[in-house]
Each structure stands twice: as structure tokens, then as C-alpha cells.
Design a protein around this motif. Structure first.
Motif, PDB file in Angstrom:
ATOM      1  N   SER A 265      -2.017   5.115   5.529  1.00 35.41           N
ATOM      2  CA  SER A 265      -2.892   4.326   6.407  1.00 35.41           C
ATOM      3  C   SER A 265      -3.234   2.984   5.773  1.00 35.41           C
ATOM      4  O   SER A 265      -3.309   1.960   6.469  1.00 35.41           O
ATOM      5  N   TYR A 266      -3.434   2.960   4.448  1.00 32.02           N
ATOM      6  CA  TYR A 266      -3.690   1.696   3.764  1.00 32.02           C
ATOM      7  C   TYR A 266      -2.494   0.751   3.881  1.00 32.02           C
ATOM      8  O   TYR A 266      -2.660  -0.463   4.042  1.00 32.02           O
TER       9      TYR A 266
ATOM     10  N   PHE B 110      -0.343   0.590   6.360  1.00 28.48           N
ATOM     11  CA  PHE B 110      -0.368   0.024   7.712  1.00 28.48           C
ATOM     12  C   PHE B 110      -1.468  -1.032   7.838  1.00 28.48           C
ATOM     13  O   PHE B 110      -1.286  -2.055   8.517  1.00 28.48           O
ATOM     14  N   GLN B 111      -2.603  -0.793   7.198  1.00 25.26           N
ATOM     15  CA  GLN B 111      -3.700  -1.761   7.271  1.00 25.26           C
ATOM     16  C   GLN B 111      -3.296  -3.106   6.685  1.00 25.26           C
ATOM     17  O   GLN B 111      -3.626  -4.152   7.245  1.00 25.26           O
TER      18      GLN B 111
ATOM     19  N   ARG C  50       2.176   6.583  -2.272  1.00 25.55           N
ATOM     20  CA  ARG C  50       2.331   7.752  -1.403  1.00 25.55           C
ATOM     21  C   ARG C  50       3.577   8.538  -1.797  1.00 25.55           C
ATOM     22  O   ARG C  50       3.555   9.773  -1.841  1.00 25.55           O
TER      23      ARG C  50
ATOM     24  N   PRO D  73      -4.775   8.622   1.257  1.00 29.96           N
ATOM     25  CA  PRO D  73      -4.824   7.688   2.386  1.00 29.96           C
ATOM     26  C   PRO D  73      -3.821   6.537   2.272  1.00 29.96           C
ATOM     27  O   PRO D  73      -3.958   5.524   2.950  1.00 29.96           O
TER      28      PRO D  73
ATOM     29  N   SER E 147       1.095  -3.537   0.681  1.00 28.02           N
ATOM     30  CA  SER E 147       1.559  -2.451   1.542  1.00 28.02           C
ATOM     31  C   SER E 147       2.665  -1.657   0.848  1.00 28.02           C
ATOM     32  O   SER E 147       2.668  -0.419   0.860  1.00 28.02           O
TER      33      SER E 147
END
Length: 278
Positions: free
Chosen positions: A214-215, A217-218, A37, A211, A30
Motif C-alpha cells: 500500500s505504501y 501505491f501511495q 515487501r 503495509p 515506491s
């Protein structure tokens, strides 16, 4: 409390250890996605700040042949000189098509050479070279170009035909045997005088963070799922070990009544059909 004593066993301690290791791995992944990012955010900000800036003289942006800072990327520079023989860079796809980048070394008044990427050319019929190579302006030319860092060398290097594997500026300096700006080159924005035929010019990068958020958070959710799965497994073993306990039997009966209450008419019909078939 004695009913939960089984969780103190070595077996469950190992399961907990695996869940912790999995959570740490998810946390690191994460963090990696957040770092990627952040790189995109910085890159987008650099494009926004530099792309449409007023051109500055090349020797001001790059005071030495080995000068270059990451914050200089996309900064427009202005340089005057004479183009030398053009070079090709192979394996440069664009829009799903194979092609070449066309490099034009520009000799300045002080004898140094600044490499200009004049654009992209599709492969020709024999795929080893473009069908045509547009000629560069002859004589003195003033170029406005946006700075880009030089690229690393690639396996294969320069072919026998003199085609480069990448925009490796030290390799260009070796081929030309001249003083070349070795840390940065320029994507052509304009040439004066202009020529009628030009390669396909590069386009402004679209701001895109990808992305990665979002990755990130996943991966956090995966870590939580790992602990949730461990909790579910502990609960299931508790029910199995205490199946004969009156309190647990009562809770099991309540769960069964709730499941029965949720059954639809369709579920009942399916059960009747299945029982009749047997």
C-alpha cells in the motif's frame, strides 16, 4: 497557442523540473517499498518451508563452524552434547516487558560448541538480572533447535557481569575460548531429558507482508498528484492572464452558474446571516 506561451518561460520550466525530480523520488521510494515487501514474502516462504520440517543432524546442516545460508533459517536441527555455563543477553523486550535471552553453549562430542537460545526471562526486582535462571538439563542432552543467524555486535559489548549486548557468536567464542559455531545458533524446540522449569520459548512467526504494498501505491499516487498540481497551477495562471478574453469570460460565467446551481438552501441562509451581521 499564444495564450499558452507563458508555460515556455524559465519559471515554468523550473516548476516542471521540480515535478519530475519529485516524481523520480516517489518512484524510488515506491520501488524501495516493493523491495521490502519482497523480502517479507521470501521470509514468509522460508518459515513455511522450514519451521515444521523434520530435524536433521547439526553437522549436516552446518558442516563447518562458519557454515550458514539464509535459506537455513528456522530449519530444525538435532544435536547431542553437554550444556556448559549459561549466558545472558540483556535488553530483550517481549510483550512490552524488559528481559533477557538465556543462552546455553552445548559442547558436542567432537569438542565444538553450538549455542542454544533456551528462551526469554523477565527482569528481576533489581532489573540487572532475572529473578531466577532455570537450570539446564545436566549430563548428556539431545536438543532440537531451529537455526537463526548470529547477530551483529552492539555498543557497550559484554558487561563486567558477563552479560552480552547481543547474540554475537564470535563474542561467545571469545568468552568461552572454545571452537564455537560462529554463524548460527539455535532456538530451542525441545530438550531430552526435559526439565520442569523453562524460560519462555520463542513462538512461530506469523506470516505478514506488512503495509509495504500500500505504501508503494501511495508513492505512485503522490507522483501523479505532483503533476496534477502543476497542471492545476498552469490552468489557474492561464485563467488569470486571459481573464479579459471573451471566450475565457464565458467559461468563467459557466463555472459560476454551475457553482450557483449547486448551492443548497443552507448555503443561502448562511450568506443572508453573514450579510445581516455586517
Amino acid at each position: 497557442m499564444n495564450r499558452w506561451r507563458f508555460v515556455l518561460s524559465i519559471r515554468w520550466a523550473r516548476y516542471l523540473g521540480l515535478a519530475i525530480v519529485f516524481a523520480i523520488a516517489c518512484g524510488l521510494l515506491s520501488w524501495w517499498q516493493l523491495a521490502r515487501r519482497e523480502e517479507k514474502v521470501v521470509e514468509n516462504a522460508r518459515v513455511a518451508a522450514n519451521y515444521d520440517a523434520a530435524p536433521i543432524p547439526l553437522d549436516e546442516a552446518l558442516p563447518r563452524l562458519d557454515s550458514y545460508e539464509p535459506d537455513d533459517e528456522w530449519l530444525p536441527v538435532e544435536v547431542t552434547g553437554v550444556y556448559e555455563e549459561q549466558l545472558l543477553v540483556r535488553n530483550r523486550p517481549l510483550g512490552g516487558k524488559a528481559g533477557f535471552e538465556l543462552l546455553a553453549p552445548l559442547r558436542t562430542a567432537d569438542g565444538s560448541v553450538f549455542v542454544v537460545d533456551r528462551g526469554w526471562l523477565p527482569v528481576g526486582s533489581d532489573v540487572t538480572a532475572p529473578e531466577t535462571i532455570p537450570a539446564a538439563p545436566s549430563g548428556e542432552v539431545t536438543v532440537i533447535a531451529r537455526l537463526k543467524p548470529g547477530e551483529p555486535s552492539l555498543p557497550g559489548g559484554t558487561s563486567e557481569a558477563g552479560v552480552l549486548a547481543s547474540i554475537q557468536l564470535e563474542e561467545v567464542a571469545r568468552i568461552l575460548d572454545e571452537p564455537v559455531y560462529t554463524e548460527a545458533y539455535g532456538l530451542v524446540a525441545s530438550e531430552d531429558p526435559a526439565v520442569a522449569e523453562m524460560p519462555i520459548a520463542s513462538i512461530r512467526p506469523e506470516p505478514d507482508e506488512g503495509p509495504h504494498l500500500s505504501y508503494a501505491f501511495q508513492w505512485v499516487i503522490f507522483a501523479i498528484i505532483g503533476f496534477a498540481g502543476l497542471g492545476f497551477a498552469i490552468r489557474q495562471e492561464y485563467r488569470y492572464l486571459n481573464a479579459e478574453d471573451p471566450e475565457e469570460r464565458e467559461r468563467a460565467a459557466k463555472r459560476e452558474r454551475k457553482r450557483a446551481a449547486k448551492r443548497t438552501d443552507s448555503d443561502v441562509e448562511d450568506e443572508l446571516i453573514d450579510s445581516g451581521g455586517r
